[in-house]
Design a protein around this motif. Structure first.
Motif, PDB file in Angstrom:
ATOM      1  N   LYS A   1      37.461  28.266  41.197  1.00  0.00           N
ATOM      2  CA  LYS A   1      36.287  27.984  40.630  1.00  0.00           C
ATOM      3  C   LYS A   1      36.154  26.488  40.381  1.00  0.00           C
ATOM      4  CE  LYS A   1      34.609  31.265  37.125  1.00  0.00           C
ATOM      5  NZ  LYS A   1      35.507  32.350  37.215  1.00  0.00           N
TER       6      LYS A   1
ATOM      7  N   GLY B   1      38.998  35.535  43.994  1.00  0.00           N
ATOM      8  CA  GLY B   1      38.036  34.294  44.803  1.00  0.00           C
ATOM      9  C   GLY B   1      36.690  34.574  44.558  1.00  0.00           C
ATOM     10  N   GLN B   2      35.955  34.865  43.466  1.00  0.00           N
ATOM     11  CA  GLN B   2      34.750  35.036  43.161  1.00  0.00           C
ATOM     12  C   GLN B   2      34.014  33.671  42.896  1.00  0.00           C
ATOM     13  OE1 GLN B   2      34.551  37.827  40.052  1.00  0.00           O
ATOM     14  NE2 GLN B   2      35.043  39.619  41.226  1.00  0.00           N
TER      15      GLN B   2
ATOM     16  N   GLY C   1      29.292  33.777  42.970  1.00  0.00           N
ATOM     17  CA  GLY C   1      29.121  33.791  41.547  1.00  0.00           C
ATOM     18  C   GLY C   1      29.435  34.971  40.663  1.00  0.00           C
ATOM     19  N   GLY C   2      30.656  35.325  41.056  1.00  0.00           N
ATOM     20  CA  GLY C   2      31.125  36.372  40.165  1.00  0.00           C
ATOM     21  C   GLY C   2      31.151  37.615  40.811  1.00  0.00           C
ATOM     22  N   GLY C   3      32.059  38.687  40.475  1.00  0.00           N
ATOM     23  CA  GLY C   3      32.104  39.963  41.163  1.00  0.00           C
ATOM     24  C   GLY C   3      30.867  40.846  40.286  1.00  0.00           C
TER      25      GLY C   3
ATOM     26  N   ALA D   1      45.418  39.966  41.630  1.00  0.00           N
ATOM     27  CA  ALA D   1      44.808  38.570  42.198  1.00  0.00           C
ATOM     28  C   ALA D   1      43.398  38.339  41.833  1.00  0.00           C
ATOM     29  CB  ALA D   1      44.871  38.785  43.859  1.00  0.00           C
ATOM     30  N   GLY D   2      42.939  39.168  40.946  1.00  0.00           N
ATOM     31  CA  GLY D   2      41.532  39.119  40.461  1.00  0.00           C
ATOM     32  C   GLY D   2      41.017  37.645  40.041  1.00  0.00           C
ATOM     33  N   THR D   3      39.649  37.574  39.436  1.00  0.00           N
ATOM     34  CA  THR D   3      39.220  36.391  39.173  1.00  0.00           C
ATOM     35  C   THR D   3      39.195  36.148  37.524  1.00  0.00           C
ATOM     36  OG1 THR D   3      38.028  36.256  41.187  1.00  0.00           O
ATOM     37  CG2 THR D   3      37.584  34.581  39.730  1.00  0.00           C
ATOM     38  N   ARG D   4      38.317  37.320  37.200  1.00  0.00           N
ATOM     39  CA  ARG D   4      37.951  37.095  35.801  1.00  0.00           C
ATOM     40  C   ARG D   4      38.901  37.814  34.896  1.00  0.00           C
ATOM     41  NH1 ARG D   4      31.473  38.243  34.964  1.00  0.00           N
ATOM     42  NH2 ARG D   4      30.790  37.186  36.632  1.00  0.00           N
TER      43      ARG D   4
END
Lengths: 507, 196
Positions: free
Chosen positions: A325, A471-472, A476-478, B163-166
Motif C-alpha cells: 500500500k 500484495g494487492q 486495487g484490491g483482491g 500473507a494476505g493484504t486485507r
C-alpha cells in the motif's frame, strides 16, 4: 575451505565510480527549481549561498560517504549488501525471495551508460535494495543472475539465450497514442468540458458564477506582468473567452499533454518472456527494464474503460507480493502492458499464466437483487442532494430528477457486465461498466477466503465473498464479490478453500 | 469441550470430508443463525463473556463517567439546550449498554471455529456475520497474546497470520490457556506437514 563455504563466499565490490559525479550532477539539476524559487524571494546571491551551504555541500558529503561505505556482491544463492558507517548494515537477500528486479536509466545516466538496479522482496517496507549506479552492462548481468536464479528447477529454460526470448507485445507510437486517447483520463477531461458548458448555461440564467471573480484577479495579475502582446492575447483568450470554448481548449490541451506523457513514459514498450521470466522495457527519457517471474504473479487485471472497449483495447496490471500500500502512490500508474488489442491480450494472459484454461469463459452472474440494491443505495445521495436543493429553490430540485433513471441504468449495465468464474487454477472476477475490470487470481496464491453478511444481506439471503491474496495494491484490491446467493457463495468459498489447500503456495 | 478428541478425530478423518459438515452447518446457519454447534465445532470459553463485559465496563464505563461529568458541567454552567444534553447522555448510555451488557453474550454465541485437516474456519460477528476459511498451508505465523484481564481469567488470544493484504490476520479470542497452546501447536504441526 569446503565447497559449500566457497559457494557462500562473497567478493564484495563498490558501485561504479560514476556514482559519485553522476549523483552530484543530478543533485545540481534537482536544485535548479528551488534556486529559481528562492531567487525570486531572496535574490540570487543569498539563495545560491543558502542552497550551497545547507543543501548541496551536505548532499555531496552524503554521496561520498555512501559511495565509500557501500559494497555489494553475489554468490551462488544470495546478494549481499554492506552499507553505513556508524550503523553498519549487512544485508543478505536470497535470490529466491526476490520478487522483481528493475533497471532504471534516467536520461542523464543513459548518456553515460549508467543504470540503477532496484530489487523488491515481499517483506520489505519499500524497495529492498537499490544499487545506484552500475554500468549498464553490469546491471544487466546482475539482473540476469538475480532473476534466473529465481527458479532453480527451470535451469533448462534459464540457459536459453536472451535473444530467444518470446516477444509477447511490442507497441508502436501509434498504439500508445491510441491508448492514451482512449484512457479514462481523456474521457474525464471531456466530461469536465460538459460540466463547464453546464455551469456556463446556468450563468446565463443569472446565477453568478465564481468565474467572474477569478477573471478579475487574473486580469489584474496579467496587467502587472507586461508580456509579449501575442502571448497575452493568447492567455487572455484561453482564460476569459466563453466557457465552452475555454473548456474545449483546456480539455484539448490536457488530452494532448496526457497523451504526450503516456507516449514518453511507455515509448518503445516491449514485453518479452524468457523461460518463466517476463521482462518489459520502455521509456523515452527514463528507460526502465523490469523483470518478474511468472510464479510471482499474485493477480492480473484487465482494465477496459468504455472508450477502450469501443476501440477494442485493454490495459493489463499485475500484482506481486512485493507491492504494498505505501508504495501505491508511485506505482499506481505502472502497468504491465499499457495498452493492447483485446484479441492479443488473450495470448499475453495465457503466456503469463499457462494454466489459465480460458481467458474469457462464460461468467456466472450475481443475484438479480443486486440491481435494485445498488440502485437504492445510489438513490440516497441524489435524494439528499435534492432535498438540500429544495430549500434553496424548489424548482431547482427537479434538476436531480433525471438522476434516478440514470442510476438504475448504470446499475443495470453494471450487473450485466459483472460475473465470476472459478476454474481449476484460476478465479476470474469481472465488474463495472464505465470502468470495467477483470481480475485473474491464480488459486494457488490465494491466502484466505471469507464470507461476510450484513443484516441486509441476511434478510435477502445474500453474502459477500472476499478473496484475499498477497500484495494487492497495483490492481486495487483482491476480489470482493458482493450480492451472491448465500448457498452459492458458501459452496464457492468451501470449494476455493479446498482448492487452495491442495495447491502449493510459492512466493 | 474435549479438544483432544476433536483434534484426534480431524487427524484421523484426513481423507474423509470434514469440511462437508461445515457446509451442512452453513445451511443450518442460514436457516437458524448461530444455531447450536455440531460436535466438531468448537466454541470459546464461556468466561470470555466475562472478559468482554469487564473490558466493556472498564472502557465504556469510564467513557460514560467522563461524558456524564462533562454533560453535567455543561448543564450547570451553560445555557446549552437541555434536550440535546439529555439525548447526548442517552446515546452514551446506550453505547455503554451495548458494549458492556448486550454485546458480549451475543458475540460469544456467534463465535465458533472448526479445524479440519487442511482448513481452519472461523465464524464470528453479531451484526456483520463473517466466516473465514484459512487453508493451513497458507499460515505465516501464529501468535499467542495474553493481556492482564485475560491472564486474570486464564484466557489467551490466538492470532493467525497469512500473507494476505486485507484480511491478513485473524484472532481467536477467549481460549483457555492450555487449549490455546494446544491449538497453536496443532496448527504449526499441520502447517509443517503441509510444507513437506
Amino acid at each position: 575451505m569446503t565447497q559449500a563455504e566457497e559457494q557462500d563466499a562473497f567478493s564484495l565490490r563498490r558501485l561504479s565510480w560514476a556514482t559519485l559525479w553522476l549523483s552530484i550532477v543530478e543533485g545540481v539539476f534537482g536544485l535548479i527549481v528551488p534556486l529559481v524559487v528562492l531567487t525570486t524571494v531572496l535574490g540570487f546571491d543569498r539563495a545560491f549561498g543558502i542552497l550551497l551551504k545547507f543543501v548541496f555541500l551536505p548532499s555531496v558529503i552524503y554521496y561520498v560517504i555512501h559511495f565509500v561505505s557501500f559494497r555489494f556482491g553475489v554468490n551462488q544463492r544470495e546478494l549481499a549488501i554492506r552499507s553505513g558507517v556508524a550503523f553498519r548494515r549487512d544485508r543478505r537477500i536470497a535470490f529466491e525471495r526476490i520478487q522483481d528486479v528493475d533497471i532504471e536509466q534516467s536520461f542523464l545516466s543513459r548518456l553515460v551508460g549508467m543504470a540503477s538496479l532496484k530489487i523488491t522482496t515481499a517483506g520489505a517496507e519499500a524497495d529492498e535494495a537499490t544499487l545506484k549506479y552500475l554500468s549498464y552492462r553490469d546491471a544487466e548481468d546482475l539482473r540476469r543472475i538475480l532473476v534466473k536464479a529465481e527458479k532453480p528447477e527451470s535451469d533448462g529454460a534459464s540457459l536459453q539465450n536472451e535473444s530467444e526470448a518470446d516477444c509477447l507485445c511490442d507497441l508502436s507510437v501509434r498504439d500508445l497514442a491510441w491508448g492514451a486517447l482512449t484512457s479514462n483520463l481523456v474521457a474525464a477531461l471531456f466530461a469536465m468540458l460538459g460540466a463547464f458548458a453546464y455551469v456556463d448555461y446556468f450563468s446565463y440564467w443569472g446565477i453568478e458564477s465564481f468565474d467572474e471573480a477569478a477573471e478579475k484577479h487574473a486580469r489584474e495579475f496579467l496587467s502587472r506582468y507586461p508580456l509579449n502582446d501575442f502571448i497575452t492575447r493568447g492567455v487572455e483568450y484561453v482564460l476569459f473567452s466563453g466557457s465552452a470554448i475555454k473548456a474545449f481548449l483546456l480539455a484539448l490541451i490536457g488530452a494532448l499533454f496526457s497523451m504526450l506523457a503516456f507516449v514518453v513514459k511507455y515509448y518503445g514498450f516491449r514485453l518479452e518472456l524468457l523461460g518463466r521470466v517476463a521482462t518489459r522495457s520502455y521509456g523515452l527519457l527514463t528507460r526502465r527494464r523490469a523483470s518478474l517471474s511468472q510464479d510471482r504473479i499474485q493477480a492480473l487485471k484487465l482494465e477496459e474503460g468504455l472508450l477502450r472497449r469501443w476501440f477494442g483495447l485493454v490495459a493489463i496490471r499485475v500484482d506481486t507480493a512485493g507491492d504494498r500500500k505505501e508504495l501505491d502512490e508511485t506505482k499506481k500508474k505502472d502497468l504491465l502492458v499499457p495498452v493492447i488489442k483485446r484479441a492479443d491480450s488473450v495470448g499475453v494472459l495465457q503466456k503469463l499464466q499457462p494454466l489459465l484454461s480460458s481467458a474469457s469463459p462464460p461468467l456466472e452472474s450475481l443475484s438479480k437483487l443486486a440491481v435494485m440494491r445498488r440502485t437504492r443505495l445510489g438513490t440516497l445521495p441524489v435524494l439528499v442532494a435534492a432535498v438540500l436543493t429544495w430549500f434553496a429553490s424548489p424548482w431547482a430540485a427537479l434538476v436531480w430528477l433525471p438522476g434516478l433513471p440514470l442510476i438504475y441504468f448504470l446499475n443495470l449495465k453494471w450487473y450485466h457486465h459483472s460475473g465470476y468464474w472459478c476454474g481449476e487454477h484460476h478465479v476470474i472476477w469481472r465488474h463495472g461498466w464505465l470502468n470495467r475490470s477483470t481480475l485473474f487470481l491464480p488459486i494457488r496464491n490465494i491466502q484466505n477466503v471469507s464470507l461476510s453478511r450484513s443484516p441486509f444481506d441476511r434478510r435477502l439471503r445474500l453474502a459477500t465473498l472476499v478473496i484475499d491474496t498477497a500484495g494487492q495494491s497495483n490492481t486495487g484490491g483482491g476480489a470482493v464479490i458482493p450480492h451472491l446467493p448465500i448457498r452459492e457463495a458458501r459452496a464457492l468459498q468451501v470449494q476455493l478453500a479446498e482448492q487452495v489447500a491442495q495447491a502449493r503456495f510459492g512466493w | 469441550m474435549d479438544t483432544e478428541e476433536s483434534s484426534n478425530e480431524s487427524v484421523e478423518n484426513r481423507s474423509e470430508e470434514p469440511i462437508a459438515t461445515s457446509v451442512e452447518k452453513a445451511e443450518i446457519d442460514v436457516e437458524v443463525p448461530s444455531g447450536p454447534p455440531t460436535q466438531r465445532w468448537r466454541q470459546l470459553d464461556l468466561s470470555v463473556v466475562q472478559l468482554w463485559s469487564l473490558s466493556g465496563w472498564i472502557g465504556c464505563g469510564s467513557l460514560l463517567l467522563i461524558g456524564s461529568a462533562g454533560l453535567i458541567a455543561l448543564w450547570l454552567n451553560t445555557p446549552a439546550p437541555r434536550l440535546v444534553l439529555c439525548l447526548l447522555w442517552l446515546a452514551l448510555a446506550c453505547f455503554f449498554y451495548l458494549q458492556a451488557i448486550w454485546l458480549p453474550p451475543r458475540k460469544y454465541e456467534a463465535w465458533s471455529f472448526f479445524l479440519s485437516s487442511e482448513i481452519l474456519e472461523l465464524r464470528f460477528g453479531v451484526i456483520w456475520r463473517k466466516s473465514v476459511l484459512i487453508p493451513i498451508s497458507r499460515l505465516q505465523h501464529v501468535d499467542l497474546h495474553r493481556g492482564p484481564l485475560e491472564r486474570r481469567l486464564g484466557l489467551s488470544t490466538l492470532e493467525v497470520h497469512t500473507a494476505g493484504t486485507r484480511n491478513a490476520s485473524h484472532q481467536i479470542p477467549g481460549l483457555p490457556e492450555d487449549e490455546a497452546i494446544e491449538l497453536r501447536d496443532e496448527l504449526v504441526r499441520k502447517a509443517k506437514l503441509e510444507q513437506e
